[in-house]
Scaffold this motif. Structure first.
Motif, mmCIF file in Angstrom:
data_model
loop_
_atom_site.group_PDB
_atom_site.id
_atom_site.type_symbol
_atom_site.label_atom_id
_atom_site.label_comp_id
_atom_site.label_asym_id
_atom_site.label_seq_id
_atom_site.Cartn_x
_atom_site.Cartn_y
_atom_site.Cartn_z
ATOM 1 N N VAL A 8 11.384 30.398 2.347
ATOM 2 C CA VAL A 8 11.627 30.852 3.997
ATOM 3 C C VAL A 8 10.274 31.608 4.317
ATOM 4 O O VAL A 8 9.808 32.260 4.077
ATOM 5 C CB VAL A 8 12.904 31.935 4.799
ATOM 6 N N ALA A 9 9.340 30.959 4.950
ATOM 7 C CA ALA A 9 8.092 31.354 5.216
ATOM 8 C C ALA A 9 8.009 31.591 6.630
ATOM 9 O O ALA A 9 8.837 31.021 7.422
ATOM 10 C CB ALA A 9 6.689 29.885 5.420
ATOM 11 N N VAL A 10 6.846 32.968 7.496
ATOM 12 C CA VAL A 10 7.799 33.372 8.347
ATOM 13 C C VAL A 10 6.429 33.554 8.627
ATOM 14 O O VAL A 10 4.876 33.863 8.085
ATOM 15 C CB VAL A 10 8.329 35.097 8.306
ATOM 16 N N LEU A 11 6.224 32.660 10.176
ATOM 17 C CA LEU A 11 4.449 32.429 10.724
ATOM 18 C C LEU A 11 3.709 33.546 11.242
ATOM 19 O O LEU A 11 5.091 33.872 12.560
ATOM 20 C CB LEU A 11 4.587 30.629 10.877
ATOM 21 N N ALA A 12 3.622 34.268 10.842
ATOM 22 C CA ALA A 12 2.615 35.069 11.112
ATOM 23 C C ALA A 12 1.217 34.668 12.640
ATOM 24 O O ALA A 12 0.309 35.350 12.114
ATOM 25 C CB ALA A 12 2.543 36.794 10.721
ATOM 26 N N LEU A 13 1.168 34.544 13.713
ATOM 27 C CA LEU A 13 0.176 34.951 14.676
ATOM 28 C C LEU A 13 -0.082 35.493 14.771
ATOM 29 O O LEU A 13 0.442 37.262 14.882
ATOM 30 C CB LEU A 13 0.658 34.118 15.602
ATOM 31 N N ASP A 14 -1.389 36.238 15.068
ATOM 32 C CA ASP A 14 -1.794 37.143 16.299
ATOM 33 C C ASP A 14 -1.346 37.868 17.757
ATOM 34 O O ASP A 14 -0.252 36.947 17.874
ATOM 35 C CB ASP A 14 -3.612 36.775 16.816
ATOM 36 N N GLN A 15 -1.024 38.715 17.526
ATOM 37 C CA GLN A 15 0.062 39.217 18.798
ATOM 38 C C GLN A 15 1.258 39.144 18.769
ATOM 39 O O GLN A 15 2.300 39.219 19.328
ATOM 40 C CB GLN A 15 -0.855 39.002 20.138
ATOM 41 N N VAL A 16 1.456 38.923 17.324
ATOM 42 C CA VAL A 16 3.186 38.936 16.655
ATOM 43 C C VAL A 16 3.534 40.066 16.993
ATOM 44 O O VAL A 16 3.724 41.100 16.804
ATOM 45 C CB VAL A 16 3.017 38.586 15.670
ATOM 46 N N ARG B 31 13.651 32.801 -0.425
ATOM 47 C CA ARG B 31 12.821 33.405 -1.355
ATOM 48 C C ARG B 31 11.558 33.262 -0.050
ATOM 49 O O ARG B 31 11.471 32.804 1.393
ATOM 50 C CB ARG B 31 11.802 33.194 -2.051
ATOM 51 N N VAL B 32 10.988 34.845 0.659
ATOM 52 C CA VAL B 32 11.114 34.891 1.929
ATOM 53 C C VAL B 32 9.386 35.281 2.132
ATOM 54 O O VAL B 32 8.730 36.159 1.154
ATOM 55 C CB VAL B 32 11.716 35.741 2.984
ATOM 56 N N ARG B 33 8.693 34.723 2.416
ATOM 57 C CA ARG B 33 6.986 35.073 2.740
ATOM 58 C C ARG B 33 6.756 34.500 3.824
ATOM 59 O O ARG B 33 7.222 33.732 4.751
ATOM 60 C CB ARG B 33 6.375 33.338 1.875
ATOM 61 N N VAL B 34 5.603 35.089 4.253
ATOM 62 C CA VAL B 34 5.000 35.851 5.673
ATOM 63 C C VAL B 34 3.247 35.395 5.515
ATOM 64 O O VAL B 34 2.366 35.924 4.248
ATOM 65 C CB VAL B 34 5.066 37.668 5.614
ATOM 66 N N CYS B 35 3.646 34.152 6.108
ATOM 67 C CA CYS B 35 1.804 33.515 6.173
ATOM 68 C C CYS B 35 1.117 33.620 7.279
ATOM 69 O O CYS B 35 1.890 33.723 8.513
ATOM 70 C CB CYS B 35 3.061 32.061 5.960
ATOM 71 N N ALA B 36 -0.378 33.276 7.532
ATOM 72 C CA ALA B 36 -0.932 33.259 8.150
ATOM 73 C C ALA B 36 -2.464 32.483 8.304
ATOM 74 O O ALA B 36 -2.780 32.471 6.787
ATOM 75 C CB ALA B 36 -1.344 34.944 8.884
ATOM 76 N N GLU B 37 -2.961 32.435 8.942
ATOM 77 C CA GLU B 37 -4.258 31.187 9.158
ATOM 78 C C GLU B 37 -4.833 32.692 8.339
ATOM 79 O O GLU B 37 -5.615 32.421 7.628
ATOM 80 C CB GLU B 37 -4.156 30.884 10.527
ATOM 81 N N HIS B 38 -5.371 33.406 9.014
ATOM 82 C CA HIS B 38 -6.258 34.677 8.584
ATOM 83 C C HIS B 38 -5.535 35.760 7.852
ATOM 84 O O HIS B 38 -4.158 35.930 8.348
ATOM 85 C CB HIS B 38 -7.368 34.445 9.069
ATOM 86 N N PRO B 39 -6.194 36.235 7.205
ATOM 87 C CA PRO B 39 -4.776 37.508 5.817
ATOM 88 C C PRO B 39 -4.081 38.613 7.165
ATOM 89 O O PRO B 39 -3.760 39.004 6.823
ATOM 90 C CB PRO B 39 -5.952 37.604 4.868
ATOM 91 N N ASP B 40 -5.666 39.094 7.846
ATOM 92 C CA ASP B 40 -5.386 39.783 8.758
ATOM 93 C C ASP B 40 -5.020 39.231 10.034
ATOM 94 O O ASP B 40 -5.398 38.855 10.762
ATOM 95 C CB ASP B 40 -6.311 40.408 9.107
ATOM 96 N N VAL B 41 -3.810 40.382 10.194
ATOM 97 C CA VAL B 41 -2.820 39.717 11.918
ATOM 98 C C VAL B 41 -3.081 40.657 12.231
ATOM 99 O O VAL B 41 -3.243 41.983 12.131
ATOM 100 C CB VAL B 41 -1.560 39.316 11.341
ATOM 101 N N ASN B 42 -3.153 40.718 14.018
ATOM 102 C CA ASN B 42 -3.232 41.309 15.085
ATOM 103 C C ASN B 42 -1.427 41.669 15.376
ATOM 104 O O ASN B 42 -1.648 41.013 15.604
ATOM 105 C CB ASN B 42 -3.982 41.376 15.927
ATOM 106 N N ALA B 43 -1.212 42.922 15.161
ATOM 107 C CA ALA B 43 0.272 43.216 15.434
ATOM 108 C C ALA B 43 0.143 43.903 16.490
ATOM 109 O O ALA B 43 0.915 45.132 17.085
ATOM 110 C CB ALA B 43 1.152 43.620 14.418
#
Length: 319
Positions: free
Chosen positions: A11-19, A44-56
Motif C-alpha cells: 500500500v503506497a500512501v501519497l503525501a502531498l503538500d498540505q496533507v 506493507r505500507v510505504r509513504v511516498c511523495a514527490e519530494h522528500p520533505d512534505v509540508n503537513a
C-alpha cells in the motif's frame, strides 16, 4: 518467508503538500496493524511523495519513497489536503494516471478525491468527498457523479471516501475485499470501530436553508415560513402571505432561493427536528409536532430519507 514478503500486498500512501495528518495516518495505522489468520502482516505500507520533505501544516514530514514507488504498489491511497482546489503537479498526475492504466487500485480519503479528479481518474464515475467540499467537486468536475451522502464509493479499481473517519470505513472495506470479513473485523476491533456504520454521510450534514441573496424580496416570506413551521401550510397559504399568485410565487421563489416553497419547508422542518433531537429529551412524537410534520410516522420516514438514519439513531449519535 522471503517469498511471502515479496508477494505481500503493498500500500503506497501519497503525501502531498498540505496533507491532512489525520487522513495520512488512517491508512498507515489500519493497514500496518492488519494481520492474517496465521498472524502474519497482511500489508506493507510505504509513504511516498514527490519530494522528500512534505509540508503537513503543523509539521514537516520526511518521506523515504518517491513517486516511482507508486508503480510498484498494489494499492495507492491519496489522503486529503487542506487546499483541495489546487491542482497536483504534472508529475503526480502522470504517476497516478500511469498506475491506473496498469490496473493499480487507487483510493482517496476526504478531499483526496480532487487529486484523483485532476488526474482524470473519475470521469464518468460516481464519487464522494467530504460533504463540505461536495458542491465544489461537482461544480469543478461536472463529468463526475458526486454523491455527498455516502461514506465511500467503490468503483472496483477506483474508490473514494468522505472526510475524516470515513477513511477508516474505506480502509476496512478494502481489507474485507482483500481478505474477508474475519480479517476485516479483527482490524475494526483494533481501530475501535464497527466494521460497518449505520447510515451514511447524510447524518453529519448540517441541513441548511438554500442561500438567499441579501435584500431579496423573499426575506420577509422566509422569516414568516420559519415562524410557522408547525402549521399545515398549503401553496395557496404561502402565496396569500406573499401577496401574489401561486404561479408567480413558484417562479420567484425558485429564482431567488433555487428551490420550491415545499422543498424549502421540508428542509427547514428537518433542521428544526435535528436541533430538537440534539438539545432536548422530548419524545419523537412531540418533536414531530414541533417541527411541523403531520404525524410521527411521516416524520420518521422523511427524516430517514433525508438524513440517512432514524430520529432515534440520530439522537443517540449526536446527543
Amino acid at each position: 518467508m522471503q517469498a511471502y514478503i515479496l508477494a505481500m500486498h503493498t500500500v503506497a500512501v501519497l503525501a502531498l503538500d498540505q496533507v491532512i495528518p489525520f487522513d495520512l495516518s488512517t491508512p498507515i495505522e489500519v493497514f500496518t496493524r492488519t494481520r492474517l489468520p496465521d498472524g502474519r502482516p497482511a500489508y506493507r505500507v510505504r509513504v511516498c511523495a514527490e519530494h522528500p520533505d512534505v509540508n503537513a501544516g503543523f509539521f514537516t514530514l520526511r518521506t523515504t519513497w518517491g513517486l516511482d514507488a507508486l508503480a510498484d504498489a498494489d494499492t495507492i491511497i491519496v489522503p486529503g489536503t487542506t487546499h483541495p482546489a489546487g491542482p497536483p503537479s504534472p508529475a503526480v498526475r502522470d504517476a497516478l494516471a500511469g498506475a491506473a492504466a496498469d490496473g493499480t487500485r487507487i483510493a482517496s480519503i476526504c478531499t483526496g478525491t480532487f487529486t484523483l479528479a485532476a488526474a482524470g481518474l473519475l470521469s464518468g464515475l460516481r464519487a464522494t468527498t467530504h460533504w463540505m467540499a461536495a458542491t465544489r467537486l461537482a461544480t469543478t468536475y461536472p463529468d463526475i457523479d458526486v454523491d455527498p451522502d455516502v461514506l465511500y464509493v467503490d468503483n472496483g479499481r477506483i474508490l473514494t471516501s468522505a472526510g475524516a473517519a470515513a477513511g477508516l470505513d474505506l480502509c476496512l472495506h478494502m481489507i474485507r475485499r482483500d481478505h474477508g470479513s474475519a480479517v476485516a473485523a479483527d482490524a475494526a476491533r483494533l481501530s475501535v470501530m464497527p466494521l460497518e456504520r449505520e447510515g451514511g454521510q447524510s447524518q453529519f450534514i448540517v441541513q441548511q436553508y438554500p442561500p438567499t441573496p441579501r435584500g431579496s424580496t423573499m426575506e420577509p416570506l422566509l422569516r414568516w415560513l420559519d415562524d410557522n413551521l408547525t402549521r399545515d401550510l398549503t401553496l395557496t397559504d404561502i402565496a396569500h402571505q406573499a401577496g401574489t399568485s401561486t404561479r408567480t410565487l413558484i417562479r420567484r421563489f425558485r429564482q431567488e432561493t433555487g428551490t420550491t416553497p415545499a422543498q424549502w419547508l421540508h428542509r427547514a422542518r428537518i433542521r428544526q427536528a435535528q436541533h430538537l433531537l440534539e438539545t432536548t429529551d422530548h419524545s419523537i412524537e412531540r418533536i414531530a409536532a414541533q417541527a411541523g410534520f403531520g404525524s410521527p410516522t411521516a416524520f420518521r420516514e422523511r427524516f430517514k430519507r433525508v438524513v440517512g438514519v432514524s430520529p432515534h439513531t440520530y439522537r443517540n449519535n449526536f446527543t
